[in-house]
Design a protein around this motif. Sequence first.
Motif, mmCIF file in Angstrom:
data_model
loop_
_atom_site.group_PDB
_atom_site.id
_atom_site.type_symbol
_atom_site.label_atom_id
_atom_site.label_comp_id
_atom_site.label_asym_id
_atom_site.label_seq_id
_atom_site.Cartn_x
_atom_site.Cartn_y
_atom_site.Cartn_z
ATOM 1 N N LYS A 140 36.174 27.692 33.397
ATOM 2 C CA LYS A 140 36.493 27.352 34.789
ATOM 3 C C LYS A 140 37.994 27.528 35.050
ATOM 4 C CE LYS A 140 35.757 23.858 38.295
ATOM 5 N NZ LYS A 140 35.163 22.587 38.647
ATOM 6 N N GLN A 159 38.648 31.163 35.391
ATOM 7 C CA GLN A 159 38.208 31.611 36.713
ATOM 8 C C GLN A 159 39.236 31.209 37.787
ATOM 9 O OE1 GLN A 159 34.321 29.768 36.675
ATOM 10 N NE2 GLN A 159 33.320 31.760 36.486
ATOM 11 N N GLY A 160 39.784 30.004 37.663
ATOM 12 C CA GLY A 160 40.813 29.569 38.608
ATOM 13 C C GLY A 160 42.046 30.446 38.539
ATOM 14 N N TRP A 161 42.448 30.807 37.326
ATOM 15 C CA TRP A 161 43.607 31.687 37.167
ATOM 16 C C TRP A 161 43.291 33.064 37.749
ATOM 17 C CZ3 TRP A 161 44.503 36.277 34.490
ATOM 18 C CH2 TRP A 161 45.838 36.676 34.445
ATOM 19 N N GLN A 162 42.086 33.569 37.449
ATOM 20 C CA GLN A 162 41.700 34.880 37.974
ATOM 21 C C GLN A 162 41.672 34.863 39.505
ATOM 22 O OE1 GLN A 162 38.063 35.130 35.678
ATOM 23 N NE2 GLN A 162 38.953 36.686 34.313
ATOM 24 N N LYS A 163 41.158 33.783 40.080
ATOM 25 C CA LYS A 163 41.095 33.667 41.532
ATOM 26 C C LYS A 163 42.503 33.691 42.133
ATOM 27 C CE LYS A 163 39.239 30.790 45.225
ATOM 28 N NZ LYS A 163 38.457 29.590 45.542
ATOM 29 N N SER A 164 43.439 32.998 41.475
ATOM 30 C CA SER A 164 44.811 32.946 41.986
ATOM 31 C C SER A 164 45.495 34.306 41.936
ATOM 32 C CB SER A 164 45.637 31.923 41.196
ATOM 33 O OG SER A 164 45.951 32.421 39.904
ATOM 34 N N ARG A 165 44.970 35.196 41.146
ATOM 35 C CA ARG A 165 45.553 36.536 41.008
ATOM 36 C C ARG A 165 44.696 37.603 41.696
ATOM 37 N NH1 ARG A 165 50.261 36.525 38.182
ATOM 38 N NH2 ARG A 165 49.828 38.488 37.155
ATOM 39 N N ALA A 166 43.676 37.169 42.445
ATOM 40 C CA ALA A 166 42.765 38.089 43.142
ATOM 41 C C ALA A 166 42.067 39.043 42.168
ATOM 42 C CB ALA A 166 43.490 38.861 44.238
ATOM 43 N N PRO A 209 38.496 39.602 39.819
ATOM 44 C CA PRO A 209 37.115 39.120 39.782
ATOM 45 C C PRO A 209 36.973 37.943 38.804
ATOM 46 C CG PRO A 209 37.138 41.514 39.738
ATOM 47 C CD PRO A 209 38.572 41.042 39.614
ATOM 48 N N GLU A 210 36.337 36.888 39.265
ATOM 49 C CA GLU A 210 36.240 35.628 38.513
ATOM 50 C C GLU A 210 35.105 35.666 37.502
ATOM 51 O OE1 GLU A 210 36.225 32.307 41.281
ATOM 52 O OE2 GLU A 210 37.248 33.607 42.714
ATOM 53 N N THR A 211 35.382 36.218 36.326
ATOM 54 C CA THR A 211 34.360 36.338 35.283
ATOM 55 C C THR A 211 34.369 35.148 34.330
ATOM 56 O OG1 THR A 211 35.837 37.509 33.777
ATOM 57 C CG2 THR A 211 34.559 38.858 35.325
#
Length: 89
Positions: A26, A29-36, A38-40
């Motif tokens: 999770k 995913q939060g880090w990926q979301k903050s960088r635009a 894909p949240e894998t």
Amino acid sequence: ELQTRLRIAGLQPGKAAANFGPGQRKAIQGWQKSRAIPETGFLTAMQVSALRAQTEPAYQALLAAEEKAATERKGKTAERKGNTRNVTY
């Protein structure tokens, strides 16, 4: 290391563990979301490099603080050992 870096990045991966569980995924995913990105919930080699680059100064400061604290604890332990009495029977 990655869990610590996620924490430095402002995410909460949960307790440090040998295997990544739901909390760590999770946080990824939060880090990926903050960088635009894909949240894998899984980091690619390039993403690991980006996370390391983003957190490197804070990570090095944390390591230095931990090393300093360990050195201070060692010094206090040595002081206590020096206060013992030698008794010969």
